[in-house]
Scaffold this motif. Structure first.
Motif: not given
Length: 150
Positions: A5-22
């Motif tokens: 699901s898109i929610e699962e994908v968002r949770a996985i890529f939340a670890e891509d911190r440079f992009a998500t923290e920006n």
């Protein structure tokens, strides 16, 4: 293959911190496809008041990472090329990553970055390499044992 699901994908890529923290977020996913966006803030602007080129590249790279890895992880970027085509006039950047070619070990993606007004800000091409299922080799010289083969 089990679809995420898109929610699962968002949770996985939340670890891509440079992009998500920006500020990068995942808006849509599809077969070797992703749409990601970022709300522009003062921290995304350069001394001239324009959006820094690195913001467009970060968002495009994030969209590539999501598109090429959400179904099956293991793709890394071999090379990326960005061409800046316009100035963002809106308050949001949107990157759409589309797989042009998905081969056995390499892939090729086109990522367009636009503002919400439709202005094409940048175009990125990315070549990916699939590491999944391959024997991982330690290439550090001190750990390498001679094989006898030249």
């Amino acid at each position: 293959m089990e679809m995420k699901s898109i929610e699962e994908v968002r949770a996985i890529f939340a670890e891509d911190r440079f992009a998500t923290e920006n500020g990068a977020v995942i808006d849509e996913i599809g077969d070797h496809y992703a749409k990601c966006s970022l709300l522009l803030q003062a921290r995304h602007r350069n001394a001239m008041g324009a959006v820094m080129g690195g913001v467009s590249f970060t968002l495009a790279d994030f969209a590539f990472a999501v598109a090429s890895n959400w179904q099956s992880t293991g793709t890394v970027s071999l090379s990326s090329n960005i061409t800046f085509l316009g100035v963002a006039k809106g308050k949001k950047l949107i990157a759409e990553a589309v797989c042009v070619k998905n081969g056995r070990t390499t892939s090729y993606y086109q990522i367009d970055v636009r503002d919400e007004l439709g202005t094409l800000v940048a175009s990125v091409t990315a070549t990916g390499y699939c590491t999944a299922g391959r024997k991982q080799t330690n290439h550090r010289h001190e750990d390498a044992a001679p094989s006898g083969n030249a």
